[in-house]
Design an enzyme around this catalytic site. Structure first.
Site, PDB file in Angstrom:
ATOM      1  N   GLU A   1       0.829  -1.213   0.000  1.00 15.62           N
ATOM      2  CA  GLU A   1       0.000   0.000   0.000  1.00 15.62           C
ATOM      3  C   GLU A   1       0.859   1.258   0.000  1.00 15.62           C
ATOM      4  O   GLU A   1       0.703   2.148   0.846  1.00 15.62           O
ATOM      5  CB  GLU A   1      -0.985  -0.033   1.180  1.00 15.62           C
ATOM      6  CG  GLU A   1      -1.889  -1.243   1.111  1.00 15.62           C
ATOM      7  CD  GLU A   1      -3.090  -1.197   2.042  1.00 15.62           C
ATOM      8  OE1 GLU A   1      -3.148  -0.331   2.924  1.00 15.62           O
ATOM      9  OE2 GLU A   1      -3.998  -2.041   1.857  1.00 15.62           O
TER      10      GLU A   1
ATOM     11  N   GLU B   1      -3.571  -9.072  -0.317  1.00 11.76           N
ATOM     12  CA  GLU B   1      -4.148  -8.919   1.033  1.00 11.76           C
ATOM     13  C   GLU B   1      -5.663  -8.894   0.902  1.00 11.76           C
ATOM     14  O   GLU B   1      -6.194  -8.206   0.025  1.00 11.76           O
ATOM     15  CB  GLU B   1      -3.618  -7.627   1.667  1.00 11.76           C
ATOM     16  CG  GLU B   1      -4.025  -7.461   3.119  1.00 11.76           C
ATOM     17  CD  GLU B   1      -3.401  -6.211   3.752  1.00 11.76           C
ATOM     18  OE1 GLU B   1      -2.198  -5.972   3.568  1.00 11.76           O
ATOM     19  OE2 GLU B   1      -4.140  -5.486   4.425  1.00 11.76           O
TER      20      GLU B   1
HETATM   21  C1  GAL Z   1      -4.265  -2.832   5.167  1.00 11.07           C
HETATM   22  C2  GAL Z   1      -2.776  -2.769   5.495  1.00 11.07           C
HETATM   23  C3  GAL Z   1      -2.440  -3.647   6.667  1.00 11.07           C
HETATM   24  C4  GAL Z   1      -3.426  -3.423   7.779  1.00 11.07           C
HETATM   25  C5  GAL Z   1      -4.812  -3.705   7.278  1.00 11.07           C
HETATM   26  C6  GAL Z   1      -5.888  -3.607   8.325  1.00 11.07           C
HETATM   27  O1  GAL Z   1      -4.672  -1.783   4.386  1.00 11.07           O
HETATM   28  O2  GAL Z   1      -2.027  -3.176   4.393  1.00 11.07           O
HETATM   29  O3  GAL Z   1      -1.121  -3.371   7.114  1.00 11.07           O
HETATM   30  O4  GAL Z   1      -3.306  -2.115   8.200  1.00 11.07           O
HETATM   31  O5  GAL Z   1      -5.085  -2.774   6.266  1.00 11.07           O
HETATM   32  O6  GAL Z   1      -7.139  -3.804   7.756  1.00 11.07           O
END
Ligand code: GAL
Length: 811
Positions: A430, A506
């Site tokens: 991100e 993710e």
């Molecule tokens: C994502 C991020 C993670 C964590 C997650 C929580 O956007 O990459 O590190 O913060 O959100 O939902």
């Protein structure tokens, strides 16, 4: 074996004679490389000390300890700690470590290095008062050459300053200190370099595999000599299956370092896979005449894999989805200090769920994690950065990126590129610059660094804005288009990116508190609307029905339903496998750890664990929840996850509540039942035959304690752990679902309590005490072996409850 005629660096004649003479001493020649565990016997001071890098400064009042060590986990939770609840609400600061050691006179003429696997963060290292260097990145492995400053045959002092005082510098709990292992490595002046071997398997069939090996020799010796390099490949039974060597070109001989390439054939190879992670060993020896002057072992897994734009991922030619999780590096109540058994237990719990992939979010992992993934069969996405040049936390790595990213990324790839488990490199998570033209410059630079060292794995970036405006994707630098979240847009991926390969870097971000339930059927919507119901609750709890998610995320079921539908979706990494310290979304203080885990901070699975187990494994699953202790008359949603069966029938106090089965793409079944105390029983059937039966009984008052050790026999190595689950039971042996009894622990014998936990994200009790309140009926005590073998008696007592004792053995 091939002879190598080496005319190494030409030096002044005087030093040539001396070094050559020492170089040939027999005792040394027979030893080869020496690797010494350097974790024991350090002194530590929390707080800055003037001139502590210098030998004259006294450390006699400092605390004695062994590494790995994380001082933050020993501190007190407070919202005022500069890490903030996002960083775990524990203290940072400056810490000093020092160790004295002797180097034998026989080591003169050799090279001695100190190797750190990771120090969080901004470390400076001195030897005998000489500053060796500075390393800001808290996750990277590095070494220093101690040789020029060592006093042979007498005492030496190594000092390390660790500076984690300027915070916030992380979006999650980092820990502080020398939290990974340290080694002293002694080699000949001509030896295999740090991370000096690189093994690949360019051609693999059932009949044979080609194994390519590159060996980088670092050449600090003077004078001319004849060296031989010999490599043998051993199978898991210790049998040699291939052997050989290689010759460097003549031009290389004069260089300070040169790389020797060789190729081997392994007949009828056993392929490495997630189900059968078969490992070979590549043993490389550098020989001077008959004497081994260096030896180096590289783990080898013979496998091939492919990402296809339409068919997704395949391993050894077989289609397979990467069913992975993201995890941060902390080990719950143990903090970030690496412990191999604690990591192995995490991976075992994940493996039992059917998980086959790990993303090292968002930084280089401990090397032991990759060793375990090689051994246990996980596909790894090895990630480098959470930020490039733009800040996320005020003092995070963006401050160091410009100066250090090349060195850090190179070192990560060099260290990790021989691991068979590693199959994807991620150059960032991100990254803010996704939206900025600077990404058009940086992404290709990072990709070039990776590709200069490894072309056998694709590069991805975890994009939270995966549309075509994304400059990282537009730069063309990444091989796999990585989506964070946006599962609603998976189906249209090829409309947006025709011909491209996909990975869900993710997903999900489901939120749950283990053991806490708000009925999905009770349509309570609480601010903010976008957060699924029900959300804000007294005590900072989150319902465990897989019915709460943040606006950017989805529930577990939402994502998995899409993932399983399309072959081109090569795999997913769920946020997260385990709860971690810090980032207590959807709350903040007094919460101090996350709710995202499929498994809580103590390692106890939440209910949704069994949804994955029912989908990702073939073992029969029938899991019903919630507990059966409610106010009479309350309408309760009863969910069941099951597999390997046609239907499930539910009974309350012997009366059938009906048969249900999953239809369409459903992942669970549900009964809405008016609560009355008694016995809830579920029976799954296939072809009319019972597959599994589960019962939940209304529990009475807490009466006794049950202790269950994950292992009763542990190694007497000072490091091994036994994880003891503590259950609060009623007199009939039922877990009391809301029990929060305070339990005291005592250990007699050859072990001590390393830490305690219960998985409660809101608890501010220290992890380093010998008591814990149960949380929804459970607590955990982690018992650590001493170095002496013997018997260990572990006792748990609690006011009003029957005491319980467990006997363990260390050997
Ligand atoms: C994502 C991020 C993670 C964590 C997650 C929580 O956007 O990459 O590190 O913060 O959100 O939902």
């Amino acid at each position: 074996m091939h002879a190598i005629k080496s005319i190494a660096r030409v030096a002044k004649l005087s030093s040539l004679l001396l070094v050559t003479a020492l170089f040939y001493t027999k005792s040394f020649a027979q030893q080869g490389r020496q690797i010494q565990d350097f974790d024991k016997g350090w002194r530590f001071n929390l707080g800055d000390v003037a001139h502590a890098g210098e030998s004259a400064t006294s450390d006699t009042k400092w605390r004695s300890l062994n590494l790995p060590h994380d001082w933050s986990i020993e501190g007190k939770f407070s919202k005022d700690n500069p890490a903030s609840p996002e960083g775990g609400a524990l203290p940072g600061g400056i810490g000093w470590y020092r160790k004295t050691f002797t180097v034998p006179a026989a080591s003169k003429g050799k090279l001695t290095y100190i190797e750190f696997d990771g120090v969080y963060q901004k470390s400076k290292v001195w030897i005998n008062g000489h500053l060796l260097g500075y390393r800001p990145n808290g996750y990277i492995s590095f070494r220093y050459d101690l040789t020029p400053y060592l006093k042979y045959g007498s005492t030496n002092l190594v000092a390390v300053k660790v500076d984690n005082s300027v915070q916030p510098n992380s979006r999650w709990y980092s820990g502080s200190g020398i939290y990974r292992n340290v080694r002293l490595v002694t080699t000949a002046k001509t030896a295999i370099d740090q991370w000096g071997t690189y093994v690949t398997t360019p051609q693999v069939t059932d009949a044979s595999a080609t194994v390519d090996l590159k060996v980088k020799i670092k050449n600090n010796a003077v004078g001319s000599k004849t060296l031989n390099i010999k490599t043998s490949i051993y199978d898991a039974a210790g049998k040699v299956v291939a052997t050989g060597g290689a010759l460097p070109s003549k031009e290389q001989f004069n260089d300070t370092s040169f790389t020797v390439a060789s190729s081997f054939t392994v007949k009828s190879p056993q392929l490495w896979s997630v189900d059968n992670p078969y490992l070979y060993k590549v043993v490389t020896e550098v020989l001077d005449g008959k004497a081994i002057i260096d030896n180096y072992t590289t783990t080898l897994g013979i496998r091939y894999f492919n990402f296809d734009a339409d068919k997704g991922f395949s391993l050894n030619g077989k289609p397979m989805k990467i069913l992975g999780v993201c995890d941060h590096h902390d080990l719950g109540s143990l903090g970030s200090a690496i412990n191999v058994r604690a990591l192995e237990r995490q991976l075992q719990i994940l493996k039992d769920m059917g998980c086959n992939g790990i993303r090292t979010s968002h930084n280089p992992p401990a090397p032991e994690l990759l060793d375990l993934c090689d051994k246990m069969g996980f596909v790894v996405m090895d990630e480098a950065f959470d930020t490039w040049e733009w800040e996320k936390a005020k003092y995070d790595y963006h401050l160091f990126f410009k100066e250090w990213h090349k060195r850090d990324l190179e070192d990560q790839i060099l260290r990790d590129r021989s691991h068979p488990s590693v199959m994807i490199w991620s150059i960032g998570n991100e990254i803010g610059q996704q939206s900025d033209t600077s990404a058009l410059r940086i992404a290709p630079q990072l990709a070039a660094i990776v590709h200069s060292l490894d072309t056998t794995r694709p590069i991805t970036a975890a994009n939270n804005n995966p549309d075509t405006k994304n400059k990282i994707i537009a730069s063309g630098a990444i091989d796999l288009v990585g989506y964070n979240y946006h599962e609603g847009e998976y189906a249209g991926f090829h409309d947006r990116y025709p011909g491209k390969k996909f990975i869900a870097t993710e997903t999900t971000s489901g939120l749950e508190t283990r053991g806490y339930y708000e009925m999905p059927s009770d349509s309570i919507r609480v601010w903010p609307e976008t957060w699924d119901k029900p959300f804000v609750r007294e005590g900072n709890n989150v319902s465990a029905y897989d019915n709460v998610r943040p606006p950017w995320g989805s529930t577990h079921e939402m994502t998995w339903k899409v993932m399983k539908k399309y072959d081109f979706l090569s795999g997913m990494f769920i946020w997260t496998g385990f709860d971690y310290l810090g980032e207590p979304t959807p709350y903040s203080w007094p919460s101090r750890s996350s709710y995202f885990g499929i498994i809580d901070l103590a390692g106890f699975p939440k209910d949704v664990y069994y949804m994955y187990q029912s989908e990702w494994t073939n073992k029969p699953v029938l899991h019903i929840f919630p507990h059966w202790n409610w106010t009479p008359g309350k309408m309760v949603d009863i969910w069941a996850y099951y597999n390997n069966a046609d239907e499930v029938e539910l009974f309350l106090n012997g009366k059938s509540l009906g048969v249900k089965k999953k239809t369409g793409d459903e992942l669970h079944i549900m009964w809405r039942v008016k609560y009355e105390p008694g016995i809830l029983k579920a029976v799954s059937r296939k072809d009319g035959k019972v597959v599994l039966t589960r019962e939940i009984k209304t529990a009475g008052e807490p009466a006794k304690i049950q202790l269950i050790a994950d292992r009763k026999l542990i190694k007497a190595d000072g490091k091994d752990l036994s994880f003891i689950t503590v259950k609060i039971l009623d007199k009939d042996g039922n877990v009391v679902p809301d029990a929060d009894n305070l339990v005291d622990f005592k250990v007699n014998g050859e072990a001590f309590i390393a830490s305690v936990d219960n998985g409660d994200p809101v608890s501010h009790d220290s992890f380093r005490v010998n008591y814990r309140k149960a949380f929804h009926g459970l607590a955990l005590a982690i018992v650590q072996a001493k170095e002496k073998a013997g018997s260990i008696a572990f006792t748990a007592t609690s006011k009003g409850l029957q005491t319980s004792t467990l006997v363990l053995t260390s050997r």
